[in-house]
Design a protein around this motif. Structure first.
Motif, short mmCIF file in Angstrom:
data_model
loop_
_atom_site.label_atom_id
_atom_site.label_comp_id
_atom_site.label_asym_id
_atom_site.label_seq_id
_atom_site.Cartn_x
_atom_site.Cartn_y
_atom_site.Cartn_z
N GLY A 1 -47.18 57.50 42.28
CA GLY A 1 -47.94 58.63 42.03
C GLY A 1 -48.07 59.33 43.60
O GLY A 1 -49.12 60.10 43.80
N VAL A 2 -47.34 58.98 44.49
CA VAL A 2 -47.57 59.55 46.01
C VAL A 2 -47.08 60.90 46.05
O VAL A 2 -46.61 61.51 45.02
CB VAL A 2 -46.54 58.83 46.93
CG1 VAL A 2 -45.17 59.08 46.62
CG2 VAL A 2 -46.81 58.88 48.35
N ASP A 3 -47.87 61.60 46.90
CA ASP A 3 -47.62 63.01 47.03
C ASP A 3 -46.27 63.53 47.57
O ASP A 3 -45.91 63.13 48.52
CB ASP A 3 -48.78 63.49 48.24
CG ASP A 3 -48.85 65.11 48.16
OD1 ASP A 3 -48.75 65.84 47.26
OD2 ASP A 3 -48.66 65.57 49.35
N VAL A 4 -45.61 64.43 46.66
CA VAL A 4 -44.16 64.84 46.91
C VAL A 4 -44.34 65.47 47.95
O VAL A 4 -43.23 65.38 48.85
CB VAL A 4 -43.51 65.05 45.67
CG1 VAL A 4 -42.14 65.74 46.01
CG2 VAL A 4 -43.47 64.20 44.62
N TYR A 5 -45.20 66.49 48.04
CA TYR A 5 -45.44 67.34 49.11
C TYR A 5 -45.29 66.83 50.40
O TYR A 5 -44.85 67.31 51.45
CB TYR A 5 -46.42 68.41 48.84
CG TYR A 5 -46.61 69.48 50.00
CD1 TYR A 5 -45.78 70.48 49.99
CD2 TYR A 5 -47.83 69.46 50.71
CE1 TYR A 5 -45.90 71.46 51.29
CE2 TYR A 5 -48.16 70.25 51.73
CZ TYR A 5 -47.09 71.66 51.91
OH TYR A 5 -46.92 72.31 53.02
N GLY A 6 -46.14 65.96 50.35
CA GLY A 6 -46.37 65.11 51.93
C GLY A 6 -44.97 64.61 52.25
O GLY A 6 -44.68 64.37 53.32
N ILE A 7 -44.34 63.96 51.44
CA ILE A 7 -43.05 63.19 51.62
C ILE A 7 -42.10 64.43 52.12
O ILE A 7 -41.40 63.98 53.32
CB ILE A 7 -42.53 62.67 50.25
CG1 ILE A 7 -43.50 61.24 50.13
CG2 ILE A 7 -41.06 62.02 50.63
CD1 ILE A 7 -42.84 60.66 48.88
N ALA A 8 -42.05 65.48 51.44
CA ALA A 8 -41.22 66.42 51.95
C ALA A 8 -41.32 67.10 53.18
O ALA A 8 -40.47 67.00 54.11
CB ALA A 8 -41.19 67.72 51.03
N LEU A 9 -42.84 67.06 53.72
CA LEU A 9 -42.94 67.41 55.16
C LEU A 9 -42.56 66.28 56.04
O LEU A 9 -42.13 66.70 57.36
CB LEU A 9 -44.64 67.88 55.15
CG LEU A 9 -45.17 68.88 54.26
CD1 LEU A 9 -46.69 68.88 54.84
CD2 LEU A 9 -44.51 70.23 54.81
N CYS A 10 -42.63 65.21 55.56
CA CYS A 10 -42.19 64.16 56.66
C CYS A 10 -40.69 64.02 56.79
O CYS A 10 -40.32 63.80 58.06
CB CYS A 10 -42.83 62.60 56.17
SG CYS A 10 -44.45 62.53 56.32
N VAL A 11 -39.95 64.30 55.69
CA VAL A 11 -38.50 64.55 55.83
C VAL A 11 -38.17 65.78 56.80
O VAL A 11 -37.28 65.37 57.57
CB VAL A 11 -37.91 64.59 54.65
CG1 VAL A 11 -36.39 65.02 54.51
CG2 VAL A 11 -38.21 63.51 53.45
N ILE A 12 -38.67 66.68 56.57
CA ILE A 12 -38.50 67.90 57.57
C ILE A 12 -38.68 67.62 58.95
O ILE A 12 -38.07 67.71 59.91
CB ILE A 12 -39.07 69.02 57.17
CG1 ILE A 12 -38.95 69.55 55.45
CG2 ILE A 12 -39.02 70.30 57.92
CD1 ILE A 12 -39.48 70.80 54.90
N ALA A 13 -39.63 66.83 59.07
CA ALA A 13 -40.28 66.32 60.38
C ALA A 13 -39.50 65.50 61.03
O ALA A 13 -38.95 65.65 62.33
CB ALA A 13 -41.62 65.82 60.22
#
Length: 289
Positions: A144-156
């Motif tokens: 249940g990790v936050d997908v939005y947070g993961i997406a931000l890290c990938v863009i970063a």
């Protein structure tokens, strides 16, 4: 590679990885973009002051100015800014794992976009890196990790890849500390404007927050950046990037030690696979040169 270069690389990897833990502490006490902007401004003032004390000049070459702007925007404003926002909802260990894939992204971009030749060992490394990331992400998504947070890290991480590709011109021509200081102001300005438009400034001041903030400004912000630029100038970007294979280990270890973040068996296996992939890619690039 001499002993000094090895020590510089190990120190950089340790400091770089520790920044995720200190950032996680900061964003639980203050708005992430405002904290980042202030951090970069203070680091920029210190960096430029040190540069002037060393007799370095404001007059950079055209390539240095261009790269300073690109690096300041991509690493400081986008990469670090997005990671600070993401770590409001995801753990420092996961953010560090995603960021550590940057060498794989650099190799992939060189292979696909710039048509660089990538030996078989490098291709194996890319496959291993992707497999390790997939293994960790599948386990975290099920938890249940936050997908939005993961997406931000990938863009970063993509932004950090672009910043890394600009490294060669930034580390040439002298005035190293001046470049380090000036690129901090780029991040401070961009994030300051965005913070003013989007954030409400509420800060919980505690001793832990003050220590984490001071550490992030001085050590990952200035010392690690200076070490990295110096290491690239000493041994070249390909050999210097080899030390990134240590980042997954250091990142998760520091987060577990200082923040008590727990790692599952799939996380540990994934970290080992990613590190092996990064090492394979970097060794293949060294062999090519």
């Amino acid at each position: 590679m001499d002993i000094r270069a090895i020590l510089m690389g190990l120190t950089f990897a340790l400091i770089w990885s520790s920044a995720f833990t200190s950032a996680r502490i900061i964003v639980t006490h203050a708005p992430p973009l405002a904290a980042s902007s202030l951090r970069f401004f203070i680091a920029g003032v210190i960096g430029v002051a040190v540069a002037r004390a060393l007799g370095q000049s404001w007059h950079l070459t055209r390539d240095q100015w261009r790269a300073t702007l690109v690096f300041g925007l991509c690493q400081n404003a986008i990469y670090l800014g997005l990671n600070f926002v993401a770590m409001q909802t995801i753990e420092a260990s996961l953010a560090s794992i995603i960021a550590s894939t940057m060498p794989l992204m650099v190799a992939f971009a060189g292979w696909v976009v710039f048509r660089d030749r990538l030996p078989a060992l490098g291709i194996v490394g890319l496959v291993l890196g992707i497999a390790g990331v997939f293994l960790i992400m599948s386990a975290r998504l099920e938890a249940g990790v936050d997908v939005y947070g993961i997406a931000l890290c990938v863009i970063a991480a993509i932004a950090l890849t672009i910043a890394t590709l600009s490294m060669r011109t930034m580390s040439s021509g002298g005035n190293l500390m001046m470049v380090v200081g000036l690129q901090m102001f780029v991040g401070a300005g961009v994030l300051g404007v965005i913070s003013a438009a989007t954030e409400t400034i509420v800060v919980t001041v505690t001793p832990v927050f003050l220590v984490a903030f001071a550490y992030t400004v001085l050590v990952p912000g200035l010392v690690a950046t200076w070490i990295w630029f110096s290491l690239v100038a000493r041994i070249g970007p390909t050999k210097a990037a080899t030390f990134h294979f240590l980042n997954p280990f250091f990142g998760v270890a520091i987060a577990a030690l200082l923040l008590g973040e727990r790692l599952g068996p799939l996380d540990v296996i994934g970290v080992v696979i990613i590190a092996a992939g990064i090492l394979a890619v970097q060794l293949s690039r060294q062999a090519k040169t």
